[in-house]
Design an enzyme around this catalytic site. Sequence first.
Site, short mmCIF file in Angstrom:
data_model
loop_
_atom_site.label_atom_id
_atom_site.label_comp_id
_atom_site.label_asym_id
_atom_site.label_seq_id
_atom_site.Cartn_x
_atom_site.Cartn_y
_atom_site.Cartn_z
N SER A 151 29.64 23.20 17.05
CA SER A 151 29.04 24.52 16.87
C SER A 151 29.58 25.42 17.97
CB SER A 151 27.51 24.42 17.01
OG SER A 151 26.94 25.70 17.22
N TYR A 164 19.33 21.60 20.75
CA TYR A 164 20.50 21.75 19.86
C TYR A 164 21.76 22.02 20.69
CZ TYR A 164 23.33 23.50 15.95
OH TYR A 164 24.33 23.70 15.00
P1 NAD Z 1 22.23 21.97 6.35
O1 NAD Z 1 20.82 21.88 6.81
O2 NAD Z 1 22.51 22.49 5.00
O3 NAD Z 1 22.97 20.58 6.47
C1 NAD Z 1 22.64 19.56 7.38
C2 NAD Z 1 22.67 18.26 6.62
O4 NAD Z 1 22.41 17.18 7.51
C3 NAD Z 1 21.59 18.23 5.53
O5 NAD Z 1 22.19 17.80 4.33
C4 NAD Z 1 20.60 17.21 6.05
O6 NAD Z 1 19.95 16.50 5.02
C5 NAD Z 1 21.53 16.30 6.85
N1 NAD Z 1 20.79 15.48 7.80
C6 NAD Z 1 19.80 15.87 8.66
N2 NAD Z 1 19.33 14.81 9.34
C7 NAD Z 1 20.05 13.74 8.90
C8 NAD Z 1 20.03 12.35 9.22
N3 NAD Z 1 19.18 11.86 10.13
N4 NAD Z 1 20.90 11.54 8.59
C9 NAD Z 1 21.77 12.02 7.66
N5 NAD Z 1 21.82 13.31 7.31
C10 NAD Z 1 20.97 14.15 7.93
O7 NAD Z 1 22.97 22.85 7.46
P2 NAD Z 1 24.54 23.10 7.71
O8 NAD Z 1 24.63 24.46 8.25
O9 NAD Z 1 25.32 22.75 6.51
O10 NAD Z 1 24.84 22.10 8.91
C11 NAD Z 1 25.88 21.14 8.88
C12 NAD Z 1 26.44 20.93 10.28
O11 NAD Z 1 27.06 22.14 10.72
C13 NAD Z 1 25.36 20.59 11.32
O12 NAD Z 1 25.88 19.62 12.21
C14 NAD Z 1 25.16 21.93 12.05
O13 NAD Z 1 24.72 21.74 13.36
C15 NAD Z 1 26.58 22.47 11.99
N6 NAD Z 1 26.64 23.93 12.20
C16 NAD Z 1 26.16 24.80 11.27
C17 NAD Z 1 26.27 26.16 11.52
C18 NAD Z 1 25.78 27.20 10.54
O14 NAD Z 1 25.85 28.39 10.86
N7 NAD Z 1 25.32 26.85 9.36
C19 NAD Z 1 26.86 26.63 12.69
C20 NAD Z 1 27.34 25.70 13.61
C21 NAD Z 1 27.23 24.35 13.35
#
Ligand code: NAD
Length: 266
Positions: A151, A164
């Site tokens: 991130s 986080y």
């Molecule tokens: P999201 O909530 O749609 O996806 C996160 C996924 O992780 C979900 O499918 C959830 O079910 C799964 N998950 C949570 N706990 C889990 C566990 N214990 N075991 C297996 N799966 C688990 O959100 P996203 O934005 O798609 O996030 C995906 C990744 O991208 C994350 O690591 C997040 O930190 C990172 N990220 C997202 C953003 C953003 O702006 N959306 C920015 C920076 C980083």
Amino acid sequence: MPSLQGQAALVTGSSSGIGTAVAQSLAAAGAKVGVNYSRSADEAEVVVADIRAAGGEAIAIQADVSQEDQVQRMFSQFCEAFGTIDILVNNAGLQRDFNLVDMSLADWNLVIGVNLTGQFLCAREAVKEFLRRGLVPERSCAVGKIICMSSVHEVIPWAGHCNYAASKGGVSLLMKSMAQELAPQKIRINSIAPGAIQTPINRDAWETPEALEALLKLIPYKRIGVPEDIGKAAVWLASDDSDYVQGETLFVDGGMTLYPGFESGG
Ligand code: NAD
């Protein structure tokens, strides 16, 4: 698009958001894909069905990535289905946001457990299989590839989200240390650091026009990211086109890490 034909890729947390787009993009590039989910079997099956409908190969596999026994079972199931693993995308992550004084130990441990320990547990199992199998030059010039979903908060401090930010700061040095250790074995390990990507994890930041306007002040490129932005970057990092890239974080953030407060001269 670079080809991942014949390679097997596991994407953790891919029943929604960025993980779904990464799974779909890797499948479109020819990889067989494991769609990991922790709770939402129905959502994972929809992703699998979409990939198959587009002519790709995919299976859904349940595991909570913070649990060692479940991670080991997931890798056994994946390798039983596809023979081996070539690409791991450590994507699963979550937020539990509180000011420091209101943050319980459980909220701290949950976020560190999934976002950091989960990446360690999955990387360890993938690397064991990469080393067991060795190089298959017809598929890739690397023995295996790992992409860690980090991130912008691996470098930008984030008040009210210290669990986080600490987890993603940890991912940065976990990734680099693994990359240094495993480069001689031809295992490539890198991170993608998304900025603001429109997914369920950050709904509050884009759901209303006011929230979106405030968010865009932090993004010099003046658009919120979409999951496909990350999917395309993941295909490149997983492919031999990036064969000399090792231990790097690729920021895909519309310039969020460029100190946007200085846009008009500071
Ligand atoms: P999201 O909530 O749609 O996806 C996160 C996924 O992780 C979900 O499918 C959830 O079910 C799964 N998950 C949570 N706990 C889990 C566990 N214990 N075991 C297996 N799966 C688990 O959100 P996203 O934005 O798609 O996030 C995906 C990744 O991208 C994350 O690591 C997040 O930190 C990172 N990220 C997202 C953003 C953003 O702006 N959306 C920015 C920076 C980083």
